[in-house]
Scaffold this motif. Structure first.
Motif, mmCIF file in Angstrom:
data_model
loop_
_atom_site.group_PDB
_atom_site.id
_atom_site.type_symbol
_atom_site.label_atom_id
_atom_site.label_comp_id
_atom_site.label_asym_id
_atom_site.label_seq_id
_atom_site.Cartn_x
_atom_site.Cartn_y
_atom_site.Cartn_z
ATOM 1 N N LEU A 1 -8.075 41.942 24.582
ATOM 2 C CA LEU A 1 -9.185 41.581 23.704
ATOM 3 C C LEU A 1 -8.922 42.191 22.344
ATOM 4 O O LEU A 1 -8.538 43.367 22.252
ATOM 5 N N MET A 2 -9.099 41.416 21.275
ATOM 6 C CA MET A 2 -8.967 41.960 19.928
ATOM 7 C C MET A 2 -10.256 41.675 19.175
ATOM 8 O O MET A 2 -10.625 40.509 18.975
ATOM 9 N N ILE A 3 -10.946 42.737 18.775
ATOM 10 C CA ILE A 3 -12.252 42.596 18.137
ATOM 11 C C ILE A 3 -12.270 43.371 16.818
ATOM 12 O O ILE A 3 -11.504 44.321 16.647
ATOM 13 N N PRO A 4 -13.160 43.013 15.865
ATOM 14 C CA PRO A 4 -14.061 41.868 15.879
ATOM 15 C C PRO A 4 -13.575 40.686 15.045
ATOM 16 O O PRO A 4 -14.257 39.677 14.974
ATOM 17 N N ASP A 5 -12.392 40.793 14.378
ATOM 18 C CA ASP A 5 -11.984 39.760 13.423
ATOM 19 C C ASP A 5 -11.308 38.591 14.140
ATOM 20 O O ASP A 5 -10.175 38.704 14.601
ATOM 21 N N GLU A 6 -11.994 37.471 14.202
ATOM 22 C CA GLU A 6 -11.474 36.290 14.902
ATOM 23 C C GLU A 6 -10.189 35.779 14.268
ATOM 24 O O GLU A 6 -9.231 35.427 14.971
ATOM 25 N N LEU B 1 -7.970 37.399 12.293
ATOM 26 C CA LEU B 1 -6.849 38.313 12.508
ATOM 27 C C LEU B 1 -6.283 38.131 13.914
ATOM 28 O O LEU B 1 -5.066 38.050 14.106
ATOM 29 N N ALA B 2 -7.174 38.042 14.909
ATOM 30 C CA ALA B 2 -6.726 37.865 16.288
ATOM 31 C C ALA B 2 -5.946 36.558 16.441
ATOM 32 O O ALA B 2 -4.887 36.522 17.095
ATOM 33 N N GLN B 3 -6.432 35.489 15.839
ATOM 34 C CA GLN B 3 -5.742 34.200 15.950
ATOM 35 C C GLN B 3 -4.394 34.215 15.229
ATOM 36 O O GLN B 3 -3.415 33.630 15.721
ATOM 37 N N ASN B 4 -4.338 34.887 14.090
ATOM 38 C CA ASN B 4 -3.071 34.967 13.365
ATOM 39 C C ASN B 4 -2.038 35.805 14.108
ATOM 40 O O ASN B 4 -0.850 35.468 14.135
ATOM 41 N N VAL B 5 -2.480 36.893 14.735
ATOM 42 C CA VAL B 5 -1.559 37.713 15.522
ATOM 43 C C VAL B 5 -1.111 36.947 16.768
ATOM 44 O O VAL B 5 0.059 37.030 17.172
ATOM 45 N N ALA B 6 -2.015 36.186 17.369
ATOM 46 C CA ALA B 6 -1.686 35.434 18.584
ATOM 47 C C ALA B 6 -0.537 34.457 18.349
ATOM 48 O O ALA B 6 0.235 34.165 19.273
ATOM 49 N N ARG B 7 -0.401 33.975 17.130
ATOM 50 C CA ARG B 7 0.693 33.046 16.809
ATOM 51 C C ARG B 7 2.041 33.743 16.768
ATOM 52 O O ARG B 7 3.083 33.083 16.781
ATOM 53 N N GLU B 8 2.028 35.078 16.714
ATOM 54 C CA GLU B 8 3.269 35.830 16.558
ATOM 55 C C GLU B 8 3.700 36.571 17.820
ATOM 56 O O GLU B 8 4.695 37.288 17.810
ATOM 57 N N THR B 9 2.947 36.418 18.900
ATOM 58 C CA THR B 9 3.245 37.172 20.114
ATOM 59 C C THR B 9 2.991 36.311 21.345
ATOM 60 O O THR B 9 2.229 35.340 21.291
#
Length: 323
Positions: free
Chosen positions: A169-174, A176-184
């Motif tokens: 879970l990565m909170i609270p910035d949606e 940021l979480a989506q941008n990081v998800a594209r890289e991992t």
């Protein structure tokens, strides 16, 4: 030594981004703050979004959230004045529990910090048992205390992958979480918080900038929407963006982030043309030379963290710093 003797040198730093008449209106406060710092054994930590007269005029330590968190650990002064927003002052206090931490305006908040509570974190744990919770530093100490580890925009991917798990879970910035998800390859479950500055940028803004300024290099903060990050030439934290400008020396650049960032980076790069789309952070702009001076003169406003919360919140921040 008379603090006023250094004022011409300080103005030389900001002369490219500030008219002399404006600087002269700040000189009394700058001189007073320099003297107060010396007399009271105080240091000023300033975020990259502070205005140039603060960032280049009176600050001792500057940087993004990660840099300020790291450098706060080594502060030897008796008093820390945080020229930034409230969660940053709390983080400085967590890492320096024996020091007095002041923030010039207690109302300097953050839309991300306001977007989530400890009760929300508890519900997330119930909904996703066993999934580690990574909390952005743009949160209250109480939310950090309810989390497993913190991150910043500069180290989020590294923190995610350091846990060695398939899902977080990565909170609270949606965004940021989506941008990081594209890289991992790690699955990231996001919350619905947004930065009120960065969420304003859109893809059409980027296209309009390219049309109006041919050849411009577009750098985006990872708190921007994912389609904006995809449209940009490069994305990274404020520190990473500053490093990019220093290393690549683009002829023309635009930083999709808070206004003052461009001014502060431009001081060091007279050969780079900065295009400035201006989205102001109303919270950062609550910090002024005048209230920094009053903070040092009157010991206002002291930031404290409940001892029970501090232990758990400090653990989450220290886990981040160890990565």
């Amino acid at each position: 030594m008379n603090s006023r003797l250094s004022l011409p040198l300080l103005y030389d730093r900001v002369s490219r981004v500030m008219p002399e008449a404006e600087w002269l209106s700040h000189e009394d406060d700058v001189a007073a703050i320099l003297e107060l710092k010396r007399r009271r054994n105080a240091v000023i930590l300033a975020h990259n979004y502070q205005t140039p007269e603060i960032f280049h005029g009176v600050a001792d330590i500057v940087g993004d959230s990660l840099a300020l968190a790291r450098k706060a650990v080594d502060v030897e002064a008796d008093i820390i004045v945080l020229a930034g927003v409230h969660f940053m002052a709390e983080t400085a206090k967590l890492l320096n529990p024996s020091k007095r931490v002041l923030i010039p305006d207690m109302q300097a908040g953050c839309s991300l910090a306001d977007s989530i509570t400890p009760d929300d974190v508890a519900l997330l744990r119930l909904a996703h048992p066993g999934v580690p919770i990574i909390t952005y530093v743009n949160t209250s100490a109480a939310v950090k205390a309810a989390s497993d580890i913190c991150c910043t925009s500069g180290n989020a991917k590294k923190v995610v992958e350091s846990l060695g798990v398939p899902k977080v879970l990565m909170i609270p910035d949606e965004y940021l979480a989506q941008n990081v998800a594209r890289e991992t390859d790690v699955e990231i479950i996001a919350w619905h918080g947004h930065c009120e500055v960065h969420e304003l940028f859109n893809v059409q803004d980027v296209r309009d900038l390219r049309e109006a300024h041919p050849g411009v290099i577009v750098l985006a903060h990872p708190e921007c929407p994912p389609d904006v990050v995809a449209e940009a030439d490069f994305a990274g934290s404020t520190a990473v963006m500053a490093d990019y400008v220093g290393e690549k020396k683009p002829a023309r650049v635009v930083l999709l982030t808070e206004c003052s960032m461009s001014d502060n980076v431009a001081v060091h790069h007279p050969d780079v043309e900065f295009i400035r789309p201006c989205n102001l952070c109303p919270h950062m702009k609550r910090i002024t030379l005048s209230n920094i001076r009053k903070a040092l003169e009157e010991d206002r406003h002291e930031v404290t963290v409940d001892l029970a919360l501090a232990v758990a919140a400090r653990r989450a921040v220290e886990r981040m710093l160890a990565v």
